[in-house]
Write an enzyme that holds these catalytic residues in place. Sequence first.
Site, short mmCIF file in Angstrom:
data_model
loop_
_atom_site.label_atom_id
_atom_site.label_comp_id
_atom_site.label_asym_id
_atom_site.label_seq_id
_atom_site.Cartn_x
_atom_site.Cartn_y
_atom_site.Cartn_z
N ARG A 213 0.82 -1.23 0.00
CA ARG A 213 0.00 0.00 0.00
C ARG A 213 0.85 1.27 0.00
O ARG A 213 0.57 2.22 -0.72
CB ARG A 213 -0.90 0.01 1.25
CG ARG A 213 -1.95 -1.07 1.29
CD ARG A 213 -2.65 -1.05 2.65
NE ARG A 213 -1.76 -1.52 3.69
CZ ARG A 213 -1.85 -2.70 4.30
NH1 ARG A 213 -2.81 -3.52 3.97
NH2 ARG A 213 -1.00 -3.04 5.25
N ILE A 214 1.89 1.28 0.85
CA ILE A 214 2.68 2.52 0.98
C ILE A 214 3.45 2.79 -0.31
O ILE A 214 3.54 3.93 -0.79
CB ILE A 214 3.63 2.44 2.20
CG1 ILE A 214 2.80 2.35 3.48
CG2 ILE A 214 4.55 3.65 2.25
CD1 ILE A 214 3.60 2.02 4.74
N ARG A 305 12.13 -0.88 7.59
CA ARG A 305 12.86 -1.31 8.77
C ARG A 305 14.36 -1.20 8.51
O ARG A 305 14.84 -1.56 7.42
CB ARG A 305 12.51 -2.76 9.12
CG ARG A 305 11.12 -2.93 9.70
CD ARG A 305 10.98 -2.25 11.06
NE ARG A 305 9.66 -2.39 11.65
CZ ARG A 305 8.70 -1.46 11.62
NH1 ARG A 305 8.90 -0.30 11.03
NH2 ARG A 305 7.54 -1.68 12.22
N GLU A 334 18.43 1.35 15.79
CA GLU A 334 17.70 2.45 16.43
C GLU A 334 16.97 1.91 17.66
O GLU A 334 16.60 0.72 17.68
CB GLU A 334 16.71 3.08 15.44
CG GLU A 334 15.62 2.10 14.99
CD GLU A 334 14.56 2.73 14.10
OE1 GLU A 334 14.81 2.81 12.91
OE2 GLU A 334 13.52 3.11 14.65
N HIS A 354 12.63 7.82 12.65
CA HIS A 354 11.45 6.93 12.60
C HIS A 354 10.15 7.71 12.87
O HIS A 354 9.41 7.39 13.80
CB HIS A 354 11.62 5.78 13.61
CG HIS A 354 10.83 4.56 13.22
ND1 HIS A 354 11.26 3.29 13.51
CD2 HIS A 354 9.64 4.41 12.59
CE1 HIS A 354 10.38 2.41 13.07
NE2 HIS A 354 9.39 3.07 12.51
N ALA A 356 7.90 8.50 10.21
CA ALA A 356 7.15 8.52 8.95
C ALA A 356 5.64 8.68 9.16
O ALA A 356 4.97 9.33 8.36
CB ALA A 356 7.44 7.26 8.14
O1 GLV Z 1 7.17 1.68 12.04
C1 GLV Z 1 6.06 1.99 12.34
C2 GLV Z 1 4.96 1.09 12.41
O2 GLV Z 1 5.17 -0.13 12.32
O3 GLV Z 1 3.83 1.56 12.57
#
Ligand code: GLV
Length: 390
Positions: A213-214, A305, A334, A354, A356
Amino acid sequence: MPAAVRSRDSVTRPRHSCKSPRMSAGSIPSLSSPNSRLTSLVSHLSNGRPKVVICRDLGPAMPLLMERTDIEVVLWPEDRGCDRAWLLKNIKGAAGALVLLPDPINEEVLQAAGPDLRVISTMSVGYEHIDLPLMAQRNIRVGYTPDVLTEAVADLCVMLALMASRNDGVAYTLVKEGNWPKYAWSPFTFCGPQISTMVSSPTRTVGFLGFGRIAQSTLTRLVAFGVTHCIYSGSATSAPNPARDAALQAKHKLAALERVDLDRLAGESDVLFVLTPGGKDTYHLVDAAFLQKMKPMSVLVNASRGTVVDSDALATALREKWIWGAGLDVVEGEPKINGDHPLVREPKCVMVPHIASATFETRMAMATRAIENLLGGVFGTEMPAELGDR
Ligand SMILES: O=CC(=O)O
């Protein structure tokens, strides 16, 4: 009652309120007409109210929990990650727990919880911190938060691609450190590769390692930049989907949209987005050999990841100019990344910690979905996003 226990009785007024109408509560499973299954489910729990453990303050979403009279909410009281010892102590007797990525959910947690635990709800799309086979074995339902973060993460992917290609690792740092360059506006200083097409360079190939999806939402954004070709590699187990690909190609008027092997993905992408799940199957898929095949003017973005990309190899690739730049939202190891990390030190690498999915709208939607999943699991009703079969 210990300070950390904030049951409905101990709270006269919620600490948070949903101020923005766009941050609405969403639909929480209603308990107005409990059925017999429900009654038997909760009757053995203290005061008839199931206990839920919440491992983070969910900010403006908290009223969705705190205003309910049918649950006992035990909330980690501090504004930082939940201590393991606190979780192990407080999860005893709980029917459900709402957790985040840094909270490993394994045998230790199940032992501490005891037999009443019915659901683990994670406020994340990733679920590698949860031992899924173990949950299935104990008949514990697992909820997560896919879909609602797709657009925010796709936005950030484009942002990182632009920042990495346009030298923001160097340019932004200079300005923020008070060193506005005297001769920045010279003909070719600070230049980088252009992502959008123009008459003199009419083709661009965007590549995706992982095409879910992303990735597809990121592609949608890049079409507006004039991207002409799209290639992607799926996991070995994901079946090719020619019908979907043909529809996407037609919709975006692309010259090509093709599933390719890793060699072609590396060799043909002008911008390559890493958007495949983590785990042992994808560990260091982007390694020195992969990076050596990439174009010298290409840009790599990782928003999935950190473990998918070998950090040392990427630092070498940037230093030795195998590729132009990198934009990272995630990095292996991280959050323990300090100023000595080879990628932090690398000027051609743009890094954010991290974040996003970190927009108000998306985090509210994720928190809401995590709460809905939690309540669905606790009361034996539908969970909007449940993992696996029960
Ligand atoms: O990395 C972020 C998530 O898995 O929502």
